[in-house]
Design a protein around this motif. Structure first.
Motif, PDB file in Angstrom:
ATOM      1  N   ALA A  30     -31.925  41.614  60.326  1.00 50.07           N
ATOM      2  CA  ALA A  30     -32.009  42.376  61.576  1.00 50.07           C
ATOM      3  C   ALA A  30     -30.621  42.849  62.007  1.00 50.07           C
ATOM      4  CB  ALA A  30     -32.643  41.529  62.676  1.00 50.07           C
ATOM      5  N   ALA A  31     -29.611  42.006  61.803  1.00 54.41           N
ATOM      6  CA  ALA A  31     -28.246  42.399  62.147  1.00 54.41           C
ATOM      7  C   ALA A  31     -27.771  43.551  61.269  1.00 54.41           C
ATOM      8  CB  ALA A  31     -27.310  41.195  62.004  1.00 54.41           C
ATOM      9  N   GLN A  32     -28.122  43.517  59.989  1.00 52.97           N
ATOM     10  CA  GLN A  32     -27.756  44.609  59.084  1.00 52.97           C
ATOM     11  C   GLN A  32     -28.441  45.907  59.500  1.00 52.97           C
ATOM     12  OE1 GLN A  32     -28.661  43.346  55.078  1.00 52.97           O
ATOM     13  NE2 GLN A  32     -27.537  41.429  55.327  1.00 52.97           N
ATOM     14  N   SER A  77     -31.457  41.513  70.739  1.00 51.95           N
ATOM     15  CA  SER A  77     -31.694  40.138  71.157  1.00 51.95           C
ATOM     16  C   SER A  77     -33.067  39.697  70.676  1.00 51.95           C
ATOM     17  CB  SER A  77     -31.611  40.010  72.684  1.00 51.95           C
ATOM     18  OG  SER A  77     -32.674  40.721  73.294  1.00 51.95           O
ATOM     19  N   CYS A  78     -33.278  38.395  70.698  1.00 53.64           N
ATOM     20  CA  CYS A  78     -34.576  37.820  70.335  1.00 53.64           C
ATOM     21  C   CYS A  78     -34.944  36.783  71.384  1.00 53.64           C
ATOM     22  CB  CYS A  78     -34.500  37.174  68.952  1.00 53.64           C
ATOM     23  SG  CYS A  78     -36.080  36.446  68.422  1.00 53.64           S
ATOM     24  N   LEU A  79     -36.132  36.901  71.943  1.00 57.89           N
ATOM     25  CA  LEU A  79     -36.579  35.989  72.990  1.00 57.89           C
ATOM     26  C   LEU A  79     -37.120  34.678  72.448  1.00 57.89           C
ATOM     27  CD1 LEU A  79     -38.283  38.427  75.523  1.00 57.89           C
ATOM     28  CD2 LEU A  79     -35.954  37.541  75.509  1.00 57.89           C
ATOM     29  N   ARG A  80     -37.362  34.621  71.144  1.00 59.84           N
ATOM     30  CA  ARG A  80     -37.833  33.395  70.479  1.00 59.84           C
ATOM     31  C   ARG A  80     -39.161  32.895  71.049  1.00 59.84           C
ATOM     32  NH1 ARG A  80     -32.332  29.881  69.145  1.00 59.84           N
ATOM     33  NH2 ARG A  80     -31.192  31.622  68.172  1.00 59.84           N
ATOM     34  N   LEU A  81     -40.015  33.820  71.434  1.00 56.90           N
ATOM     35  CA  LEU A  81     -41.381  33.456  71.789  1.00 56.90           C
ATOM     36  C   LEU A  81     -42.136  33.137  70.499  1.00 56.90           C
ATOM     37  CD1 LEU A  81     -42.116  36.186  74.501  1.00 56.90           C
ATOM     38  CD2 LEU A  81     -41.309  33.841  74.835  1.00 56.90           C
ATOM     39  N   PRO A  82     -43.253  32.417  70.584  1.00 55.45           N
ATOM     40  CA  PRO A  82     -43.920  31.953  69.366  1.00 55.45           C
ATOM     41  C   PRO A  82     -44.621  33.065  68.584  1.00 55.45           C
ATOM     42  CG  PRO A  82     -45.165  31.294  71.304  1.00 55.45           C
ATOM     43  CD  PRO A  82     -43.869  31.858  71.802  1.00 55.45           C
ATOM     44  N   LEU A 117     -34.734  49.928  56.987  1.00 56.19           N
ATOM     45  CA  LEU A 117     -35.901  49.186  56.513  1.00 56.19           C
ATOM     46  C   LEU A 117     -35.560  48.356  55.277  1.00 56.19           C
ATOM     47  CD1 LEU A 117     -38.755  51.810  56.977  1.00 56.19           C
ATOM     48  CD2 LEU A 117     -38.404  49.707  58.265  1.00 56.19           C
ATOM     49  N   ARG A 118     -34.781  48.914  54.379  1.00 46.91           N
ATOM     50  CA  ARG A 118     -34.442  48.186  53.158  1.00 46.91           C
ATOM     51  C   ARG A 118     -33.497  47.018  53.425  1.00 46.91           C
ATOM     52  NH1 ARG A 118     -37.089  50.279  49.155  1.00 46.91           N
ATOM     53  NH2 ARG A 118     -37.579  52.516  49.125  1.00 46.91           N
ATOM     54  N   ALA A 119     -32.911  46.971  54.622  1.00 45.76           N
ATOM     55  CA  ALA A 119     -32.133  45.791  54.991  1.00 45.76           C
ATOM     56  C   ALA A 119     -33.020  44.547  55.028  1.00 45.76           C
ATOM     57  CB  ALA A 119     -31.466  46.000  56.351  1.00 45.76           C
ATOM     58  N   TYR A 120     -34.312  44.756  55.299  1.00 49.41           N
ATOM     59  CA  TYR A 120     -35.265  43.638  55.336  1.00 49.41           C
ATOM     60  C   TYR A 120     -35.813  43.370  53.926  1.00 49.41           C
ATOM     61  CZ  TYR A 120     -35.151  44.207  60.399  1.00 49.41           C
ATOM     62  OH  TYR A 120     -34.754  44.283  61.703  1.00 49.41           O
ATOM     63  N   SER A 121     -34.925  43.026  53.033  1.00 46.70           N
ATOM     64  CA  SER A 121     -35.334  42.863  51.629  1.00 46.70           C
ATOM     65  C   SER A 121     -36.313  41.704  51.463  1.00 46.70           C
ATOM     66  CB  SER A 121     -34.107  42.646  50.734  1.00 46.70           C
ATOM     67  OG  SER A 121     -33.352  41.537  51.173  1.00 46.70           O
ATOM     68  N   THR A 139     -36.931  33.477  55.617  1.00 49.08           N
ATOM     69  CA  THR A 139     -36.748  32.425  56.607  1.00 49.08           C
ATOM     70  C   THR A 139     -36.294  33.060  57.908  1.00 49.08           C
ATOM     71  OG1 THR A 139     -34.412  32.103  56.041  1.00 49.08           O
ATOM     72  CG2 THR A 139     -36.046  30.795  54.811  1.00 49.08           C
ATOM     73  N   VAL A 140     -36.337  32.291  58.978  1.00 48.52           N
ATOM     74  CA  VAL A 140     -35.870  32.794  60.267  1.00 48.52           C
ATOM     75  C   VAL A 140     -34.408  33.206  60.172  1.00 48.52           C
ATOM     76  CG1 VAL A 140     -35.284  32.092  62.629  1.00 48.52           C
ATOM     77  CG2 VAL A 140     -37.543  31.552  61.685  1.00 48.52           C
ATOM     78  N   GLU A 141     -33.598  32.379  59.519  1.00 53.70           N
ATOM     79  CA  GLU A 141     -32.172  32.669  59.409  1.00 53.70           C
ATOM     80  C   GLU A 141     -31.931  33.951  58.616  1.00 53.70           C
ATOM     81  OE1 GLU A 141     -32.996  28.647  60.464  1.00 53.70           O
ATOM     82  OE2 GLU A 141     -33.617  29.749  58.665  1.00 53.70           O
ATOM     83  N   LEU A 142     -32.637  34.116  57.506  1.00 58.41           N
ATOM     84  CA  LEU A 142     -32.482  35.315  56.697  1.00 58.41           C
ATOM     85  C   LEU A 142     -32.958  36.542  57.457  1.00 58.41           C
ATOM     86  CD1 LEU A 142     -31.774  36.736  54.073  1.00 58.41           C
ATOM     87  CD2 LEU A 142     -34.021  36.071  53.159  1.00 58.41           C
TER      88      LEU A 142
END
Length: 230
Positions: free
Chosen positions: A57-59, A70-75, A172-176, A49-52
Motif C-alpha cells: 500500500a505504501a508503494q 491511513s488504516c483504521l484497523r477495523l475487522p 495495482l502491480r505494487a500489490y504483487s 500478510t498484513v505487514e506485506l
C-alpha cells in the motif's frame, strides 16, 4: 493535519486503486491533495500478510502521489453499521476536512465493499453534526461520490484516465501478493491472481469507448450533482 481536497475510503488496501487509481493520479498531478483511508488491514485475504500488504500500500501510495494514507484497523469481514465503526471514520473526515469524499458503490459482490459504502454515508452525515463527537469540530463534505470496484452500473460521471492508465497499472502491480500467485511462497490461486488487472483495464477501456477515449473510470452520486457553469 493538512487539509485534503479528496479523501477516498476503501474496505481494503487496493480497493481505491482498483476503482479510481487513474482519477487519483490525475488530481495529484495537478496539485490536489488526495488521501486514502483503508478501513481494514485485509487480514482475511487468502494471500500475503498484513505487514506485506501495508508495504505494498505504501508503494502504491508513492506511485499515486498521495498526501496521506491511513488504516483504521477495523475487522476484515467484520465491518458493521455500528457506532464503534462509524466514529473513527467521522474522526478522519473531521481531521482532514476533505471537500470531496469517495466510497465504494453501494452494490458489489463483496459484502465488505457494501458495508464500507454504508459506513461512509453514515459518517459523512454525522460529521456535520456539531453536537456529535463535540471534541472534534464539525465538518460538512461538499459531495460524496461512489466508485466501482467490481461490477459497473448506473455510471453518471466518467473521467478520462488515458494519460494516467500506466500509473494506475503500476499502483495495482505494487500489490504483487494479491495479483501474482507466485509472489509469495505460500500463494494460492484466487480470482485476483487470474488476470484481474487485465480485466480492470478491459473494463476501463470499454467504459471509455463511447467517448473515443482509451481508458476511463466511472462514478455515480445519489441525487443531482451541483455545478455552477456548463
Amino acid at each position: 493535519m493538512e487539509q485534503l481536497d479528496i479523501l477516498v475510503f476503501g474496505a481494503h488496501p487496493d480497493d481505491a486503486e482498483i476503482g479510481m487509481g487513474g482519477t487519483i493520479a490525475k488530481h495529484t498531478s495537478i496539485g490536489y491533495k488526495v488521501g486514502i483511508c483503508d478501513l481494514t488491514q485485509a487480514e482475511m485475504s487468502s494471500n500475503g500478510t498484513v505487514e506485506l500488504r501495508q508495504q505494498e500500500a505504501a508503494q502504491a501510495s508513492a506511485v499515486l502521489g498521495l498526501s496521506m494514507r491511513s488504516c483504521l484497523r477495523l475487522p476484515d469481514r467484520g465491518l458493521r453499521l455500528a457506532k464503534e465503526h462509524i466514529d473513527p471514520i467521522v474522526a478522519m473526515i473531521r481531521t482532514y476536512r476533505p471537500r470531496l469524499v469517495f466510497a465504494p458503490y453501494w452494490e458489489d459482490r463483496h459484502p465488505d465493499h457494501v458495508m464500507c459504502s454504508k459506513l461512509i454515508e453514515e459518517a459523512v452525515f454525522n460529521a456535520k453534526l456539531r453536537k456529535y463527537m463535540p471534541e472534534l469540530s464539525a465538518w460538512q463534505v461538499e459531495q460524496t461520490m461512489f466508485y466501482y470496484i467490481n461490477d459497473v452500473h448506473n455510471v453518471s460521471l466518467m473521467i478520462n484516465i488515458s494519460e494516467e492508465s500506466e500509473l494506475k497499472e503500476k499502483a495495482l502491480r505494487a500489490y504483487s501478493s494479491q495479483f501474482n500467485v507466485a509472489a509469495t511462497s505460500d500463494g494460492v490461486a484466487t480470482p485476483l491472481t487470474n488476470g484481474y488487472i487485465e480485466r480492470v483495464q478491459a473494463r476501463d477501456s470499454l467504459l471509455a469507448q463511447s467517448k473515443g477515449w482509451q481508458y476511463a473510470e466511472g462514478f455515480t452520486v445519489k441525487g443531482p450533482y451541483p455545478i455552477t457553469t456548463l
